[in-house]
Design an enzyme around this catalytic site. Structure first.
Site, PDB file in Angstrom:
ATOM      1  N   ALA A 158       0.922  -1.215   0.095  1.00 61.22           N
ATOM      2  CA  ALA A 158      -0.123   0.020  -0.029  1.00 61.22           C
ATOM      3  C   ALA A 158       0.777   0.738   0.388  1.00 61.22           C
ATOM      4  O   ALA A 158       0.363   2.736   0.478  1.00 61.22           O
ATOM      5  CB  ALA A 158      -0.871  -0.009   1.397  1.00 61.22           C
ATOM      6  N   TYR A 159       1.896   1.196   0.471  1.00 57.92           N
ATOM      7  CA  TYR A 159       2.947   2.139   0.653  1.00 57.92           C
ATOM      8  C   TYR A 159       2.993   3.210  -1.337  1.00 57.92           C
ATOM      9  O   TYR A 159       3.484   2.569  -2.272  1.00 57.92           O
ATOM     10  CB  TYR A 159       4.274   1.545   0.763  1.00 57.92           C
ATOM     11  CG  TYR A 159       5.008   1.691   2.235  1.00 57.92           C
ATOM     12  CD1 TYR A 159       4.057   1.959   3.308  1.00 57.92           C
ATOM     13  CD2 TYR A 159       6.065   0.565   2.478  1.00 57.92           C
ATOM     14  CE1 TYR A 159       3.939   1.002   4.082  1.00 57.92           C
ATOM     15  CE2 TYR A 159       5.628   0.491   3.837  1.00 57.92           C
ATOM     16  CZ  TYR A 159       4.782   1.267   4.600  1.00 57.92           C
ATOM     17  OH  TYR A 159       4.937   0.225   6.507  1.00 57.92           O
TER      18      TYR A 159
END
Length: 326
Positions: A58-59
């Site tokens: 998700a970064y």
């Protein structure tokens, strides 16, 4: 750079883990840097002996994994580096683009490997506890990821100690893969993990990999008691405001600066060295947006603190509400 076993496993990791969250431009993290700026940071870590790198799907919309794979491929053969990533946080708008269901885990590991350009990750971690999915479903899916050769080990991140115990019991009961590491919220300002989670990890031989070891920059001096914000991150990081800000937090920050001044080193080095002295801590996850941040981390790994310095650093601490589990 010293290397140690990851908890009770035979996997050797550097005592500093470079966190890759700040790599990949994103509207939600205006302080993050692009691949060109990330390369000298990773090079400094590699030249300093770091072989352990942590990212997440998700970064920065997946850009962190892409940059991680590209840059590590420039500096290492695959078997020379330990790569960790995570699953749980939203990666799309769909109802199943998040969480720890079998459906999402199986899709997420393949997507992460595609972005990383790798056949497997060394450590696959659940980013948080999923209250919507039975733990049996999650542990079974993670076991299948390991059996498929897509991950060598599995780890967990911030949750209550009873939840971690339940997950490990579930794995043991069914003969599935156990978690070998716990990536938790732990630093001089926030020490609630010392009450239950860290003693549990010590008892069970689980590695402790603290995230936010510098309290999102506060322990490095990014904010002052009177409200001055000295970095772009401190002015735009909403999580920092939700986690920290109690008056006693600044007592800890100021005490850290005092100990560091007496040593003639930056406060960041003292704060990281304190973590590296704590029982059970394997490798703090250190983020960086410039090579100087890596230099401080490397120096901290060599910095020996006296017992009196540790006592002074810990003295101002006050109890905090539990944070970091969401």
């Amino acid at each position: 750079m010293k290397h140690v076993n990851l908890g009770g496993t035979g996997l050797r990791v550097s005592r500093i883990c470079l966190g890759m969250m700040s790599f990949g431009t994103s509207p939600e993290r205006p302080w993050a840097v692009d691949e060109d700026a990330a390369e000298p940071i990773v090079r400094a870590a590699v030249e300093g002996g770091v072989t352990f790198f942590d990212t997440a799907d998700a970064y920065n919309g997946g850009a962190s994994e892409v940059i991680t794979g590209r840059l590590l491929g420039k500096f290492f053969r695959r078997d020379e580096v330990v790569v960790a990533t995570k699953v749980f946080m939203p990666t799309g708008s769909g109802k199943n683009d998040r969480g720890l269901s079998r459906k999402h885990i199986m899709a997420a590991i393949d997507a992460s490997l595609g972005r990383l350009g790798m056949d497997f990750v060394d450590l696959y971690q659940i980013h948080r506890w999923d209250y919507r999915t039975p733990i049996e479903e999650t542990m079974a899916a993670l076991h299948d990821v390991v059996r498929a050769g897509k991950a060598r080990y599995i780890g967990a991140s911030s949750m209550f100690a009873w939840q971690f115990a339940k997950a490990q019991y579930t794995a043991d009961r069914h003969g599935w893969t156990r978690f070998v590491s716990m990536q938790d919220h732990y630093n001089l300002i926030y020490r609630e993990e010392e009450r239950e989670m860290i003693p549990q990890c010590l008892d069970q031989g689980v590695a402790v990999l603290p995230w936010s070891p510098l309290a999102r920059g506060l322990l490095a001096g990014s904010r002052t008691r009177d409200g001055e914000r000295r970095t772009s991150r401190s002015g735009t990081d909403a999580f920092q405001d939700s986690f920290y800000g109690h008056p006693a937090d600044f007592d800890v920050i100021e005490r850290t600066a005092e100990v560091a001044s007496a040593r003639g080193v930056p406060p960041a080095q003292v704060a990281l060295a304190w973590l590296l002295h704590k029982p059970g801590v394997t490798a703090p996850i250190v983020g960086a947006t410039r090579p100087g941040h890596v230099e401080d981390a490397l120096a901290a790994e060599q910095l020996e603190l006296a017992d009196e310095e540790v006592r002074r650093l810990e003295e101002p601490y006050v109890t905090h509400p539990v944070s970091g589990h969401q």
